[in-house]
Scaffold this active site. Structure first.
Site, PDB file in Angstrom:
ATOM      1  N   CYS A  49     -14.485  -4.011  -1.393  1.00 26.51           N
ATOM      2  CA  CYS A  49     -13.117  -4.313  -0.979  1.00 26.51           C
ATOM      3  C   CYS A  49     -12.547  -5.411  -1.890  1.00 26.51           C
ATOM      4  O   CYS A  49     -13.262  -6.009  -2.688  1.00 26.51           O
ATOM      5  CB  CYS A  49     -13.082  -4.748   0.476  1.00 26.51           C
ATOM      6  SG  CYS A  49     -13.778  -6.391   0.771  1.00 26.51           S
ATOM      7  N   CYS A  67     -13.686  -2.713   5.309  1.00 22.11           N
ATOM      8  CA  CYS A  67     -12.765  -1.859   4.561  1.00 22.11           C
ATOM      9  C   CYS A  67     -13.470  -0.967   3.535  1.00 22.11           C
ATOM     10  O   CYS A  67     -12.999   0.125   3.244  1.00 22.11           O
ATOM     11  CB  CYS A  67     -11.704  -2.709   3.871  1.00 22.11           C
ATOM     12  SG  CYS A  67     -10.550  -3.481   5.033  1.00 22.11           S
ATOM     13  N   ARG A 104       0.853  -1.193   0.000  1.00 20.03           N
ATOM     14  CA  ARG A 104       0.000   0.000   0.000  1.00 20.03           C
ATOM     15  C   ARG A 104       0.889   1.243   0.000  1.00 20.03           C
ATOM     16  O   ARG A 104       1.817   1.362   0.804  1.00 20.03           O
ATOM     17  CB  ARG A 104      -0.908  -0.002   1.227  1.00 20.03           C
ATOM     18  CG  ARG A 104      -1.938   1.111   1.239  1.00 20.03           C
ATOM     19  CD  ARG A 104      -2.896   0.947   2.409  1.00 20.03           C
ATOM     20  NE  ARG A 104      -3.668  -0.275   2.282  1.00 20.03           N
ATOM     21  CZ  ARG A 104      -4.149  -0.958   3.332  1.00 20.03           C
ATOM     22  NH1 ARG A 104      -3.909  -0.552   4.550  1.00 20.03           N
ATOM     23  NH2 ARG A 104      -4.853  -2.052   3.127  1.00 20.03           N
ATOM     24  N   ARG A 150      -2.766   6.243   9.729  1.00 21.88           N
ATOM     25  CA  ARG A 150      -2.685   5.823   8.331  1.00 21.88           C
ATOM     26  C   ARG A 150      -2.727   7.040   7.398  1.00 21.88           C
ATOM     27  O   ARG A 150      -2.663   8.186   7.846  1.00 21.88           O
ATOM     28  CB  ARG A 150      -3.851   4.873   8.020  1.00 21.88           C
ATOM     29  CG  ARG A 150      -3.936   3.641   8.939  1.00 21.88           C
ATOM     30  CD  ARG A 150      -2.950   2.569   8.545  1.00 21.88           C
ATOM     31  NE  ARG A 150      -3.131   1.331   9.301  1.00 21.88           N
ATOM     32  CZ  ARG A 150      -3.905   0.320   8.943  1.00 21.88           C
ATOM     33  NH1 ARG A 150      -4.632   0.396   7.851  1.00 21.88           N
ATOM     34  NH2 ARG A 150      -3.966  -0.785   9.670  1.00 21.88           N
ATOM     35  N   LYS A 171      -7.208   6.259  11.954  1.00 22.50           N
ATOM     36  CA  LYS A 171      -7.535   6.853  10.660  1.00 22.50           C
ATOM     37  C   LYS A 171      -8.038   8.286  10.832  1.00 22.50           C
ATOM     38  O   LYS A 171      -8.864   8.559  11.698  1.00 22.50           O
ATOM     39  CB  LYS A 171      -8.596   6.008   9.947  1.00 22.50           C
ATOM     40  CG  LYS A 171      -8.118   4.605   9.623  1.00 22.50           C
ATOM     41  CD  LYS A 171      -9.199   3.779   8.933  1.00 22.50           C
ATOM     42  CE  LYS A 171      -8.690   2.393   8.555  1.00 22.50           C
ATOM     43  NZ  LYS A 171      -9.736   1.585   7.885  1.00 22.50           N
ATOM     44  N   CYS A 207      -7.275 -11.669   0.029  1.00 20.76           N
ATOM     45  CA  CYS A 207      -7.374 -11.263   1.431  1.00 20.76           C
ATOM     46  C   CYS A 207      -7.614 -12.487   2.315  1.00 20.76           C
ATOM     47  O   CYS A 207      -8.573 -13.242   2.111  1.00 20.76           O
ATOM     48  CB  CYS A 207      -8.500 -10.247   1.616  1.00 20.76           C
ATOM     49  SG  CYS A 207      -8.690  -9.728   3.347  1.00 20.76           S
ATOM     50  N   LYS A 217      -4.924   0.416  14.535  1.00 17.44           N
ATOM     51  CA  LYS A 217      -4.790   1.432  13.496  1.00 17.44           C
ATOM     52  C   LYS A 217      -5.565   2.690  13.869  1.00 17.44           C
ATOM     53  O   LYS A 217      -6.516   2.651  14.641  1.00 17.44           O
ATOM     54  CB  LYS A 217      -5.292   0.881  12.166  1.00 17.44           C
ATOM     55  CG  LYS A 217      -6.735   0.408  12.190  1.00 17.44           C
ATOM     56  CD  LYS A 217      -7.083  -0.325  10.911  1.00 17.44           C
ATOM     57  CE  LYS A 217      -8.477  -0.941  10.983  1.00 17.44           C
ATOM     58  NZ  LYS A 217      -8.794  -1.750   9.805  1.00 17.44           N
ATOM     59  N   CYS A 223     -15.895  -9.577   4.406  1.00 15.90           N
ATOM     60  CA  CYS A 223     -15.877  -9.922   5.827  1.00 15.90           C
ATOM     61  C   CYS A 223     -16.379  -8.720   6.612  1.00 15.90           C
ATOM     62  O   CYS A 223     -16.577  -7.640   6.053  1.00 15.90           O
ATOM     63  CB  CYS A 223     -14.468 -10.326   6.264  1.00 15.90           C
ATOM     64  SG  CYS A 223     -13.369  -8.926   6.596  1.00 15.90           S
TER      65      CYS A 223
END
Length: 565
Positions: A430, A479, A76, A145, A211, A436, A209, A475
């Protein structure tokens, strides 16, 4: 406030012992016996901007042949504010062909992703990304991020100031460890030089994480309330006065664990432009010190806030700031999607927003999208802007270049989006399968087919121009922000999804579970009467998300704690 002084989780111990994110990554890259790296290092490489994955389409066959999984790496690339130069674009295009699977993924966080990189090429790929004047540090991992920002320069005079804010916050919150340059770029610490330290993050970085996004009303095209920290730009007399501060947003949850849930960020006040960097840092510090480090499923800022209470959170923040935030200023969002087609600005420049289905840049079915964008990058004197909806703006096109760019797009069959329905133009997916490791079901590869089927119902009810926000993930980690879809699909198993309805069109309300564990036939059967009812019984300008609540299909859900009710 609750005490969370429990033993560290395994990942926290790995971070603590990693020597500022080094671990044994360097040694693992040199090991030619396996295509993968050590399990502990798979947690650490995320901080460097890459995930270890494997091709799940080939999993069964490789097991039969007693082969290890076909390990590969997703990389990424950070693009603060979503703005990339033509040189950046050409570098990523070349890297995707030389080291990846030949495609570029535009993410829902305004970043590039390159898929299918083998371990033997991983270091060379990251080096090439840096040579292309981009980097991957902190694109993943338990740190701040990629900082998102409204990408449309023509929409508001505030854009330049907001973009500069995004860049400053991104730079300020970037980890300071020299491990990234040492491992990937062969930079050596000067003998006798200072040791690594992380003045903001410390040795264990954040619990999870973090954001950050900036939005400029009336467009919420960064889904501000889905972020740990949302900054809502406030204009006064044509200038950026500051930001309303929203905290505690996040999309992820875990099936069967109702203590996990999506949450909308809570607005706690306003701060002037000159204080926003300080406020962002102190919010990060509160999460660093009070976040849950024993259970990663409850480690995001949203859970910290709901555990200690919003007032206690504000008190802790103000103690660190040494001042209080001002009262939040009025604002209004009207949408969270993109506006497609050509727009001309006051400076005489043109901007073209292209719909990129699933965010995937590739040549397919006679449409040479990737080739066309490469040829445009070779002549373009403006920039490329990645949106939070996986789309692309070819931006700041001088008047004398417009026809040339139109010709390239036409020759490569990248046509305007006139025939695409409002449902498709407002869709996100996603990556999910086949790469994934968390995915239970398809998303990017399947959503276009499902929309083909739903479009028949849409067209039959004269709703083809109606923008309807639809999101799909493989899932529940969220995302593609499925819980902010007026129609949301979350994969439960191959071919089966939970169906959610009722999110706000401008990203200000969560959706609600409508049907559980449904297959394609059951999805169509469930949505057909809803869409028909919407076409027949809606009020003037009423959105689908509002309609299904008014009609009683689902209950309104604003608070994450009420999501599972």
């Amino acid at each position: 406030m609750d005490d969370i002084s429990q033993p560290f989780s395994e990942v926290e111990i790995i971070k603590e012992k990693s020597n500022y994110l080094r671990g044994t990554i360097k040694e693992g890259l040199e090991d030619e016996i396996t295509g993968g790296i050590a399990l502990a290092d798979t947690n650490l490489i995320k901080f460097h901007g890459t995930y270890q994955q494997f091709d799940r389409d080939l999993e069964s066959e490789r097991k039969k042949q007693k082969l290890e999984p076909l390990y590969q790496f997703l990389i990424r690339v950070r693009v603060p504010g979503g703005i990339a130069t033509p040189e950046n674009w050409l570098a990523i295009d070349h890297i995707a062909d030389q080291y990846g699977n030949g495609t570029i993924k535009l993410t829902t966080r305004q970043a590039f992703q390159v898929h299918g990189v083998l371990k033997r090429n991983l270091k060379k790929t990251i080096q090439n990304i840096n040579q292309g004047l981009l980097d991957t540090i902190a694109a993943c991992g338990d740190v701040n991020r990629n900082v998102m920002c409204n990408p449309n320069p023509q929409q508001s005079p505030l854009h330049a100031a907001a973009y500069e804010t995004a860049k400053k916050i991104s730079e300020h919150l970037t980890p300071q460890t020299s491990a990234y340059h040492e491992i990937w770029l062969d930079k050596k610490l000067v003998a006798g030089g200072k040791k690594d330290e992380e003045p903001i993050y410390g040795k264990t970085y954040l619990p999870r994480k973090f954001k950050i996004a900036i939005a400029i009303p009336p467009h919420n095209d960064t889904d501000i309330f889905a972020n740990d920290l949302g900054l809502i730009a406030i204009e006064e007399k044509g200038k950026l006065a500051g930001f309303n501060i929203a905290v505690g947003g996040g999309m992820g949850m875990t099936f069967g664990i109702n203590t996990t849930y999506p949450r909308l960020a809570t607005i706690i006040g306003f701060c002037p432009v000159d204080k926003v960097e300080d406020v962002a840092e102190k919010i990060v510090l509160v999460q660093r010190d009070l976040g849950n480090r024993s259970d990663r499923k409850n480690a995001r800022l949203k859970y910290t806030i709901d555990r200690i209470g919003i007032e206690n959170f504000k008190e802790e923040l103000y103690a660190r700031l040494g001042y209080e935030l001002l009262e939040a200023r009025p604002f209004k969002f009207i949408s969270n999607g993109d506006t497609y087609g050509w727009v001309n600005d006051l400076k005489g420049n043109d901007h073209l927003t292209l719909f990129i289905e699933g965010g995937r840049i590739r040549d397919y079915d006679g449409v040479q999208l990737k080739t066309a964008l490469r040829k445009i990058a070779e002549i373009h004197t403006g920039d490329f802007r990645l949106t939070g909806n996986q789309n692309l703006i070819i931006s700041n096109i001088p008047a004398d270049q417009k026809k040339q760019i139109e010709k390239i797009l036409s020759e490569h069959h990248v046509l305007p989006n006139k025939k695409l329905t409002g449902l498709r133009l407002n869709s996100l997916a996603c990556v999910a399968l086949n790469t994934c490791s968390l995915a239970f079901a398809e998303a990017e590869r399947y959503l276009p087919k499902l929309i083909d089927l739903l479009d028949k119902i849409i067209v039959a009810n004269n709703l083809e121009k109606e923008p309807i926000v639809v999101r799909m993930t493989g899932c529940p980690n969220g995302c593609a922000r499925p819980y902010l879809g007026e129609i949301g699909f979350v994969g439960k198993s191959p071919g089966r999804y939970n169906l959610y309805l009722g999110a706000g069109f401008s990203g200000n309300r969560l959706n609600k579970l409508y049907k559980e564990n449904v297959n394609e036939e059951e999805i169509i059967a469930a949505l057909k009467p809803v869409i028909e009812d919407f076409a027949k019984s809606r009020k003037v300008n009423e959105r689908l998300g509002d309609f299904v609540i008014r009609q009683g299909y689902v209950k309104e859900t604003i608070e994450g704690l009420r999501f599972h009710d």
